[in-house]
Scaffold this motif. Structure first.
Motif, PDB file in Angstrom:
ATOM      1  N   LEU A 154       0.845  -1.199   0.000  1.00 28.61           N
ATOM      2  CA  LEU A 154       0.000   0.000   0.000  1.00 28.61           C
ATOM      3  C   LEU A 154       0.882   1.251   0.000  1.00 28.61           C
ATOM      4  CD1 LEU A 154      -2.958   1.141   0.355  1.00 28.61           C
ATOM      5  CD2 LEU A 154      -2.526   1.121   2.793  1.00 28.61           C
ATOM      6  N   VAL A 158       1.196   4.056  -2.908  1.00 27.53           N
ATOM      7  CA  VAL A 158       0.857   5.448  -2.583  1.00 27.53           C
ATOM      8  C   VAL A 158       1.996   6.368  -3.009  1.00 27.53           C
ATOM      9  CG1 VAL A 158       0.407   7.083  -0.698  1.00 27.53           C
ATOM     10  CG2 VAL A 158      -0.728   4.875  -0.692  1.00 27.53           C
ATOM     11  N   ILE A 162       1.458   9.375  -5.703  1.00 24.30           N
ATOM     12  CA  ILE A 162       1.271  10.719  -5.133  1.00 24.30           C
ATOM     13  C   ILE A 162       1.570  11.785  -6.190  1.00 24.30           C
ATOM     14  CG2 ILE A 162       2.407  12.407  -3.619  1.00 24.30           C
ATOM     15  CD1 ILE A 162       2.307  10.455  -1.399  1.00 24.30           C
ATOM     16  N   LEU A 207     -10.720  12.139  -6.816  1.00 24.98           N
ATOM     17  CA  LEU A 207     -11.001  10.800  -6.278  1.00 24.98           C
ATOM     18  C   LEU A 207     -11.604   9.902  -7.356  1.00 24.98           C
ATOM     19  CD1 LEU A 207     -12.400  11.721  -2.754  1.00 24.98           C
ATOM     20  CD2 LEU A 207     -10.214  10.706  -3.277  1.00 24.98           C
ATOM     21  N   SER A 210      -8.859   8.817  -9.664  1.00 22.60           N
ATOM     22  CA  SER A 210      -7.988   7.840  -8.994  1.00 22.60           C
ATOM     23  C   SER A 210      -8.676   6.480  -8.910  1.00 22.60           C
ATOM     24  CB  SER A 210      -7.642   8.320  -7.582  1.00 22.60           C
ATOM     25  OG  SER A 210      -6.988   9.543  -7.656  1.00 22.60           O
TER      26      SER A 210
ATOM     27  N   ALA B  45      -4.830   2.313  -2.493  1.00 21.92           N
ATOM     28  CA  ALA B  45      -3.598   3.102  -2.672  1.00 21.92           C
ATOM     29  C   ALA B  45      -3.853   4.361  -3.492  1.00 21.92           C
ATOM     30  CB  ALA B  45      -2.536   2.241  -3.350  1.00 21.92           C
ATOM     31  N   MET B  46      -4.580   4.213  -4.606  1.00 22.53           N
ATOM     32  CA  MET B  46      -4.860   5.381  -5.462  1.00 22.53           C
ATOM     33  C   MET B  46      -5.642   6.429  -4.658  1.00 22.53           C
ATOM     34  SD  MET B  46      -3.694   4.378  -8.430  1.00 22.53           S
ATOM     35  CE  MET B  46      -2.666   3.121  -7.739  1.00 22.53           C
ATOM     36  N   LEU B  47      -6.648   5.937  -3.901  1.00 19.66           N
ATOM     37  CA  LEU B  47      -7.472   6.882  -3.147  1.00 19.66           C
ATOM     38  C   LEU B  47      -6.683   7.497  -1.989  1.00 19.66           C
ATOM     39  CD1 LEU B  47     -10.875   4.967  -3.219  1.00 19.66           C
ATOM     40  CD2 LEU B  47     -10.273   7.038  -4.448  1.00 19.66           C
ATOM     41  N   ALA B  49      -3.477   8.104  -2.040  1.00 22.30           N
ATOM     42  CA  ALA B  49      -2.622   9.124  -2.680  1.00 22.30           C
ATOM     43  C   ALA B  49      -3.445  10.372  -2.973  1.00 22.30           C
ATOM     44  CB  ALA B  49      -2.010   8.570  -3.963  1.00 22.30           C
TER      45      ALA B  49
END
Lengths: 264, 212
Positions: A154, A158, A162, A207, A210, B45-47, B49
């Motif tokens: 995770l 991330v 980012i 969101l 993503s 992970a995407m959320l 970030a």
């Protein structure tokens, strides 16, 4: 809208030949935890010079520029700075000095010194040990040290996304401005509400994008064999130099604990 | 609202690590019970970030501007993944920006993570009770506002608990009062943003919210 260059905030080593850079990331993480918790245990003002010496020594071994540490410190110091400034005047009963209604208390000065130096020492050691290698190497090391795979994977994803999310946000913010998103009419409350709604839409768009991307990323990960047995990456065992370094650093942290225990 | 290194004594910092570790372990156990736990990973992970970046946006709240915490929304979107995601976010904030700390990672995890899980529970309960768009937005507001209020309260209690014993108790109470009053507008703002986002997600892509 915040302007952000993510890479500028990731600690970067300038001295690849520095002593700390050559050490295994697992060693650096264990030493960071040992020293951070040893420093947090200090409650005697007399031990503060020891903390300063150790932190300065570790930073010296990192080969990183002192200017970089000061730049990062400027961002991190807000709450601590406030406490260190206020405590000497609001905490304690033994007056050291008094000017009109303002008194400086001995207990407050000691508490501020303890909080300030402990913070600086931990911050310096963390920057030295983590700044000596890539963030991904340290995350892999965390996995090797027993942190659950779901957590480290995770964290890696991330870190990877980012910068992408930041780029998306920047693009969407520009698009919103081009479409006239900054025009706020009406009174102060209406203007505030329309700004809040505008920012909420921006976050929603980020969101949603993503979320859509995550489906494609999962397919790509599966295509590369993510999660398949036999594909886990193992780190090699520590070499003698790493073990000696770990033992020496560990002894230094143990010394802080012993000194604290003796002086209490 | 991040506890930095240097403030908290060793026993409390260690207790924070133990408590956060246990909660993260319980959350991961819940996630691993799913048929394909790894499938959820890229989404989380995407959320995470995106939340990380979104929390850097400053909103005008005259006479200052504030940044959002979004832990209530994180609970409503990520469910059990919210706590591990918050721990990861806090670790990265400590390493990348120097916000928070290494020894206080566990305590900061509790400050932001527990309210996120509570918001998840509030949101799920709300959606079970009623499925109208208005009630979704209302429970979104409650989840967002409650998470910030609970985080602020946990933060200030931990901070004041660790202050020197000689600190004037009247001053301590005054600081607590000022901190709580200062966070009321932030709480309302966070609730408003969370309600707006929940209402949008229900309309556009309900899959973004946790399944009930």
């Amino acid at each position: 809208m915040s302007r952000l260059g993510i890479q500028a905030f990731v600690p970067q080593s300038t001295g690849s030949s520095a002593v700390l850079s050559r050490r295994d990331p697992r060693v650096r993480i264990v030493l960071l935890l040992l020293h951070a918790f040893a420093f947090a245990a200090v409650s005697q003002v007399a031990l503060l010079p020891v903390l300063v010496l150790i932190a300065a020594g570790v930073y010296g071994l990192s080969g990183l520029a002192w200017g970089a540490l000061l730049r990062r410190l400027r961002v991190a110091v807000l709450l601590i700075g406030l406490l260190v400034i206020l405590l000497p005047f609001v905490s304690g009963s033994s007056v050291l000095m008094q000017v009109g209604p303002v008194a400086l208390y001995r207990e407050g000065v000691e508490a501020a010194a303890l909080i300030g130096v402990r913070f600086l020492a931990i911050f310096t050691v963390a920057n030295a040990l983590l700044g000596c290698g890539a963030l991904f190497d340290h995350l892999r090391a965390l996995r090797a040290l027993g942190v659950p795979v779901l957590m480290t994977d995770l964290a890696m994803l991330v870190v990877r996304y980012i910068e992408v999310a930041h780029h998306d946000l920047h693009q969407m913010h520009l698009a919103m401005q081009v479409r006239g998103g900054k025009g706020h009419r009406g009174g102060a409350v209406l203007s505030l509400l329309s700004r809040v709604r505008e920012h909420a839409w921006l976050i929603a768009a980020l969101l949603l994008r993503s979320h859509e991307r995550s489906e494609r990323v999962y397919s790509a990960m599966q295509a590369r064999g993510y999660g398949a047995r036999g594909l886990s990456v193992r780190m090699p065992p520590l070499n003698v130099a790493d073990l000696v370094f770990l033992m020496s650093g560990g002894a230094l942290a143990a010394l802080v604990f012993i000194l604290e225990w003796h002086t209490t | 609202m991040h506890l930095p290194d240097g403030i908290v004594p060793l026993p409390l910092a260690l207790a924070g690590y133990v408590a956060s570790g246990l909660i993260a372990w319980a959350c991961l156990r819940r996630i691993e019970r799913k048929p394909d736990p790894r499938r959820e990973l890229p989404r989380a992970a995407m959320l995470t970030a995106a939340f990380f970046i979104a929390s850097l946006i400053y909103l005008p709240l005259p006479p200052v501007s504030v940044h959002l915490v979004l832990n209530g929304l994180l609970g409503a979107v990520l469910g059990w993944f919210a706590f591990p995601a918050i721990l990861v976010g806090l670790l990265l904030q400590a390493v990348m920006f120097g916000h928070g700390g290494i020894t206080t990672l566990g305590l900061n995890g509790l400050i932001f993570g527990l309210p996120a899980l509570a918001s998840y529970a509030v949101f799920v309960l709300g959606r079970k009770l009623s499925r109208s768009p208005r009630s979704d937005a209302l429970f979104g507001f409650v989840a967002g506002a409650f998470a910030v209020a609970a985080s602020a309260l946990l933060f200030v209690l931990l901070l004041l608990w660790q202050m020197p014993a000689e600190l004037d108790s009247a001053l301590e109470q005054q600081a607590l009062r000022v901190f709580v009053i200062a966070h009321v507008p932030v709480m309302l703002l966070e609730g408003l943003v969370t309600a707006t986002l929940v209402a949008l997600f229900v309309r556009i892509d309900p899959a973004l919210l946790v399944r009930v």
